[in-house]
Design a protein around this motif. Structure first.
Motif, PDB file in Angstrom:
ATOM      1  N   GLY A 152       2.455   4.696  -9.435  1.00 18.50           N
ATOM      2  CA  GLY A 152       1.962   3.785  -8.650  1.00 18.50           C
ATOM      3  C   GLY A 152       0.997   2.822  -8.882  1.00 18.50           C
ATOM      4  O   GLY A 152       1.032   1.549  -8.605  1.00 18.50           O
ATOM      5  N   ILE A 153       0.192   3.322 -10.182  1.00 19.70           N
ATOM      6  CA  ILE A 153      -0.667   2.479 -10.967  1.00 19.70           C
ATOM      7  C   ILE A 153       0.153   1.367 -11.622  1.00 19.70           C
ATOM      8  O   ILE A 153      -0.019   0.177 -11.500  1.00 19.70           O
ATOM      9  CB  ILE A 153      -1.610   2.962 -11.718  1.00 19.70           C
ATOM     10  N   ASP A 154       1.086   1.888 -12.320  1.00 19.81           N
ATOM     11  CA  ASP A 154       1.998   0.871 -13.123  1.00 19.81           C
ATOM     12  C   ASP A 154       2.805  -0.279 -12.328  1.00 19.81           C
ATOM     13  O   ASP A 154       2.758  -1.419 -12.416  1.00 19.81           O
ATOM     14  CB  ASP A 154       3.022   1.658 -13.786  1.00 19.81           C
ATOM     15  N   GLU A 155       3.227   0.342 -10.994  1.00 20.25           N
ATOM     16  CA  GLU A 155       3.802  -0.434  -9.955  1.00 20.25           C
ATOM     17  C   GLU A 155       2.844  -1.591  -9.576  1.00 20.25           C
ATOM     18  O   GLU A 155       3.137  -2.948  -9.359  1.00 20.25           O
ATOM     19  CB  GLU A 155       4.446   0.030  -8.895  1.00 20.25           C
ATOM     20  N   GLU A 156       1.760  -1.191  -9.204  1.00 18.91           N
ATOM     21  CA  GLU A 156       0.584  -2.239  -8.800  1.00 18.91           C
ATOM     22  C   GLU A 156       0.187  -3.108  -9.498  1.00 18.91           C
ATOM     23  O   GLU A 156       0.251  -4.508  -9.608  1.00 18.91           O
ATOM     24  CB  GLU A 156      -0.698  -1.503  -8.301  1.00 18.91           C
ATOM     25  N   LYS A 157      -0.015  -2.763 -10.843  1.00 16.34           N
ATOM     26  CA  LYS A 157      -0.082  -3.596 -12.260  1.00 16.34           C
ATOM     27  C   LYS A 157       0.836  -4.835 -12.253  1.00 16.34           C
ATOM     28  O   LYS A 157       0.571  -5.923 -12.382  1.00 16.34           O
ATOM     29  CB  LYS A 157      -0.292  -2.797 -13.343  1.00 16.34           C
ATOM     30  N   ASN A 158       2.376  -4.277 -12.265  1.00 21.37           N
ATOM     31  CA  ASN A 158       3.445  -5.193 -12.192  1.00 21.37           C
ATOM     32  C   ASN A 158       3.340  -6.315 -10.964  1.00 21.37           C
ATOM     33  O   ASN A 158       3.874  -7.439 -11.226  1.00 21.37           O
ATOM     34  CB  ASN A 158       4.630  -4.522 -12.199  1.00 21.37           C
ATOM     35  N   LEU A 159       2.994  -5.841  -9.806  1.00 24.13           N
ATOM     36  CA  LEU A 159       3.086  -6.755  -8.649  1.00 24.13           C
ATOM     37  C   LEU A 159       1.900  -7.651  -8.932  1.00 24.13           C
ATOM     38  O   LEU A 159       1.946  -8.823  -8.601  1.00 24.13           O
ATOM     39  CB  LEU A 159       2.571  -5.680  -7.514  1.00 24.13           C
ATOM     40  N   ILE A 160       0.614  -7.370  -9.388  1.00 26.99           N
ATOM     41  CA  ILE A 160      -0.270  -8.045  -9.731  1.00 26.99           C
ATOM     42  C   ILE A 160       0.069  -9.178 -10.555  1.00 26.99           C
ATOM     43  O   ILE A 160       0.034 -10.493 -10.564  1.00 26.99           O
ATOM     44  CB  ILE A 160      -1.751  -7.513 -10.071  1.00 26.99           C
ATOM     45  N   SER A 161       0.606  -8.775 -11.761  1.00 30.19           N
ATOM     46  CA  SER A 161       0.804  -9.609 -12.757  1.00 30.19           C
ATOM     47  C   SER A 161       2.078 -10.918 -12.170  1.00 30.19           C
ATOM     48  O   SER A 161       2.261 -11.734 -12.500  1.00 30.19           O
ATOM     49  CB  SER A 161       1.690  -8.821 -14.307  1.00 30.19           C
ATOM     50  N   ALA A 162       2.948 -10.364 -11.575  1.00 26.86           N
ATOM     51  CA  ALA A 162       4.004 -10.998 -10.759  1.00 26.86           C
ATOM     52  C   ALA A 162       3.586 -12.066  -9.955  1.00 26.86           C
ATOM     53  O   ALA A 162       4.004 -13.165  -9.772  1.00 26.86           O
ATOM     54  CB  ALA A 162       5.200 -10.281 -10.294  1.00 26.86           C
ATOM     55  N   SER A 163       2.595 -11.571  -9.217  1.00 20.74           N
ATOM     56  CA  SER A 163       2.002 -12.544  -8.140  1.00 20.74           C
ATOM     57  C   SER A 163       1.209 -13.604  -8.657  1.00 20.74           C
ATOM     58  O   SER A 163       0.802 -14.773  -8.172  1.00 20.74           O
ATOM     59  CB  SER A 163       1.328 -11.917  -7.107  1.00 20.74           C
ATOM     60  N   ASP A 164       0.384 -13.400  -9.914  1.00 22.34           N
ATOM     61  CA  ASP A 164      -0.594 -14.333 -10.535  1.00 22.34           C
ATOM     62  C   ASP A 164      -0.665 -13.882 -12.104  1.00 22.34           C
ATOM     63  O   ASP A 164      -1.440 -12.784 -12.277  1.00 22.34           O
ATOM     64  CB  ASP A 164      -1.806 -14.201 -10.116  1.00 22.34           C
ATOM     65  N   PRO A 165       0.237 -14.589 -12.973  1.00 25.05           N
ATOM     66  CA  PRO A 165       0.255 -14.346 -14.320  1.00 25.05           C
ATOM     67  C   PRO A 165      -1.033 -14.405 -14.963  1.00 25.05           C
ATOM     68  O   PRO A 165      -1.295 -13.715 -16.081  1.00 25.05           O
ATOM     69  CB  PRO A 165       1.036 -15.223 -15.054  1.00 25.05           C
ATOM     70  N   ASN A 166      -2.033 -14.957 -14.532  1.00 21.25           N
ATOM     71  CA  ASN A 166      -3.178 -15.168 -15.088  1.00 21.25           C
ATOM     72  C   ASN A 166      -4.356 -14.338 -14.457  1.00 21.25           C
ATOM     73  O   ASN A 166      -5.405 -14.001 -15.089  1.00 21.25           O
ATOM     74  CB  ASN A 166      -4.047 -16.712 -14.616  1.00 21.25           C
ATOM     75  N   ALA A 167      -3.897 -13.375 -13.633  1.00 21.54           N
ATOM     76  CA  ALA A 167      -4.957 -12.449 -13.051  1.00 21.54           C
ATOM     77  C   ALA A 167      -4.996 -11.262 -13.800  1.00 21.54           C
ATOM     78  O   ALA A 167      -4.058 -10.799 -14.744  1.00 21.54           O
ATOM     79  CB  ALA A 167      -4.336 -12.067 -11.616  1.00 21.54           C
TER      80      ALA A 167
END
Length: 142
Positions: free
Chosen positions: A55-70
């Motif tokens: 779940g944590i890996d999926e959330e990290k990927n979602l954050i990166s996909a929505s904002d590459p600078n986040a």
């Protein structure tokens, strides 16, 4: 057998009674019973850790996909809670009578402070354990 019986709320004595009635064995000793419980705990904890890590890996990927600078290690926690409202004191008293034996005081302080303390307790180990940090908290009432 121990796992299945524990899911049903049956402990060692109940297992031994069941085994006796079914004539399948003499029952299990207390040492074997607690060894089985420890194995169940170890397996459940391992599965829990795998699910949380995924779940944590999926959330990290979602954050990166929505904002590459986040910063993909900064999470937002959404705390959801139900507020039960009663239109009259009789309804509340009926509810209280049914639940008072199950309700105990496990927090000192205000209700608002209880939520804060719970959030701190739940998420304080996230950096050490999962290398993520909960930086924002929002609350949603259902």
């Amino acid at each position: 057998m121990v796992f299945a019986m524990r899911l049903l709320g049956v402990g060692r004595e109940g297992i031994n009674i069941f085994c006796s009635m079914m004539d399948i064995c003499q029952g299990i000793s207390i040492g074997i019973y607690y060894s089985c419980l420890e194995n169940v705990y170890t397996a459940a904890f391992a599965v829990y850790d795998l699910i949380i890590s995924k779940g944590i890996d999926e959330e990290k990927n979602l954050i990166s996909a929505s904002d590459p600078n986040a910063n993909s290690t900064n999470f937002t926690a959404v705390i959801s809670g139900k507020i039960k409202k009663y239109s009259d004191i009789e309804t509340y008293n009926d509810w209280y009578e049914d639940h008072k034996e199950f309700c105990t005081i496990n927090h000192k302080g205000s209700a608002g402070k209880m939520e804060v303390d719970a959030i701190i307790a739940m998420f304080s180990r996230s950096v050490q354990k999962h290398q993520v940090k909960y930086v924002k908290y929002t609350h949603r009432h259902n």
